[in-house]
Every structure is written in structure tokens, then in C-alpha cells.
Enzyme design. Structure first.
Site, mmCIF file in Angstrom:
data_model
loop_
_atom_site.group_PDB
_atom_site.id
_atom_site.type_symbol
_atom_site.label_atom_id
_atom_site.label_comp_id
_atom_site.label_asym_id
_atom_site.label_seq_id
_atom_site.Cartn_x
_atom_site.Cartn_y
_atom_site.Cartn_z
ATOM 1 N N ASP A 11 0.866 -1.172 0.000
ATOM 2 C CA ASP A 11 0.000 0.000 0.000
ATOM 3 C C ASP A 11 0.910 1.232 0.000
ATOM 4 O OD1 ASP A 11 -2.394 1.639 0.565
ATOM 5 O OD2 ASP A 11 -1.492 1.837 2.543
ATOM 6 N N ASP A 13 -0.295 5.177 0.936
ATOM 7 C CA ASP A 13 -0.612 6.123 2.011
ATOM 8 C C ASP A 13 -0.720 5.396 3.344
ATOM 9 O OD1 ASP A 13 -0.854 8.464 0.367
ATOM 10 O OD2 ASP A 13 -2.788 7.704 -0.328
ATOM 11 N N ASP A 170 -1.464 -0.766 5.952
ATOM 12 C CA ASP A 170 -1.775 -0.211 7.267
ATOM 13 C C ASP A 170 -3.255 -0.239 7.606
ATOM 14 O OD1 ASP A 170 -2.220 1.931 5.279
ATOM 15 O OD2 ASP A 170 -2.656 3.159 7.030
#
Length: 223
Positions: A11, A13, A170
Site C-alpha cells: 500500500d 498512504d 496499514d
């Protein structure tokens, strides 16, 4: 090359770059520009990882599709305007760890992000990461996370098998996407969702330091 092809997909961001300030600023600009109350920061960060239309549906469920489309356009304009001033920084250890992983001849790297192609390209150029990721999957081309479409495309592009692949992210959306694609899943504790949500989503492991990733991957693939 010895052994099977390994694939690690990241990922962006909240995992590679700390874009929290830009995201919150652009979201506030978008809602203000369209004349709506700005969602609180916690709600905005909880939506990070989804593609923009799905994020807006989560943040503004009472608005119709046309209104949410206006928010999406306003967000994109606001985010890129904000990002031109100060680039969101890489998290500590990202550059060195990516270099260490790329040094493994059997291991390939990819990205799966809710960003647009334009947004991802902006980040890769700004941080001199062009060419680091063999597969770059973006929201323009796929359904939103947690649909596994991005990861299945990454497997096709790289020739890796799901049993030799890992998703690093995250948010619960990253973990759920990875599990849906048959990937091992690694959660990171420094992003925008708490560790308990990553664990509840089924993360195989959660790391607290980017430098811990290579060893975590080795443990997963050796088990």
C-alpha cells in the site's frame, strides 16, 4: 534465479508515505468547496485505503451519487494542489528496506493503492522511486479494496503465485484484500488504523518498524 518468484506488494498512504496532513487538508478543502460539513479527522483516516468514490460514500452516506462525485473531483484537485507544496515524507526505513528487498534476486516488488495513476506517479517521481516497483496497481483500473483485483493483476504481471506473495499495508482493507487474493498479509503499526483492526482483519503479522519487514517475510514463507 533460485527458488520460486516472490512478490511483495505495498500500500502507499500510511504504509510507504506519511500523507496524513495532505489527505486531511484535501478532504477539508473538498467538503468546504462543495458546501458540506467537514468530517472529523478520525473518520477521514478510517476511510484511507478505499478508492475515492467508496471513501466518499462512507464519509457522506446521505449525499446522492452526483454530490459524491463532486466531492471526488474536488478532493483530487485539492490533494494535488496541497502536494505540490510539501511532499509527504517516506516513513523511516522505507528506502533502505526497499533496496534490501530488491537485492534479493527472486523477489519482486509491487504497489496496490487507492490513489489514481496521476497521484501515484507524482509520489514515485517525488521520492525517486521510479522503477522500484514492477507492478503498480491503482484505483483507476480496479474496484476498490478489499476486492482482490489489484493483487490478481500483480500476480499476472509478475508470474508469481499467491502462495509466494505478501501484501503489506496499514488498513483492514489491505489485509482483507490480501487474504481474498491468497496472499500472506503484513500489517504496519505506524499507519492510519489501529493494530487491533489489522489483527481482527486477519493479518499474519504486524510490524512496528519497516526494517523488520524482511525478517517477517522470511518467517512467513518458511512456516
Amino acid at each position: 534465479m533460485k527458488g520460486p518468484i516472490r512478490l511483495v506488494v505495498f500500500d502507499v498512504d500510511g504504509t510507504l508515505v506519511d500523507s496524513q496532513k495532505d489527505i486531511l487538508d484535501a478532504m477539508a478543502r473538498a467538503f468546504e468547496a462543495e458546501g458540506y460539513a467537514v468530517p472529523d479527522d478520525a473518520a477521514v483516516l478510517a476511510s484511507v485505503g478505499l478508492s475515492l468514490p467508496e471513501a466518499m460514500a462512507q464519509l457522506a452516506p446521505d449525499l446522492d451519487a452526483a454530490a459524491r462525485s463532486g466531492l471526488v473531483s474536488a478532493y483530487r484537485d485539492g490533494f494535488l494542489t496541497s502536494a505540490r507544496h510539501v511532499e509527504p515524507p517516506l516513513y523511516p526505513g522505507v528506502r533502505d528496506t526497499l533496496a534490501a528487498l530488491r537485492a534479493r534476486p527472486e523477489l519482486l516488488l509491487g504497489v496496490a493503492t487507492g490513489k489514481s495513476r496521476r497521484g501515484l506517479d507524482h509520489i514515485l517521481v517525488a521520492h525517486d522511486l521510479e522503477g522500484v516497483f514492477l507492478s503498480t496497481q491503482v484505483a483507476d483500473d480496479h474496484p476498490s479494496k478489499p476486492n482482490p483485483s489489484m493483487l490478481l493483476a500483480a500476480l499476472r504481471e509478475t508470474g508469481a503465485e499467491a502462495c509466494n506473495a505478501a501484501m503489506v499495508g496499514d488498513t483492514e482493507y489491505d489485509i482483507a484484500m490480501g487474504r481474498a487474493a491468497g496472499f500472506a498479509t503484513v500489517g504496519v503499526s505506524w499507519g492510519y488504523q489501529p493494530v487491533d483492526r489489522l489483527q481482527a482483519a486477519g493479518a499474519d503479522v504486524v510490524i512496528d518498524d519497516f526494517a523488520a519487514l524482511p525478517a517477517a517475510l522470511d518467517r512467513i514463507w518458511e512456516s
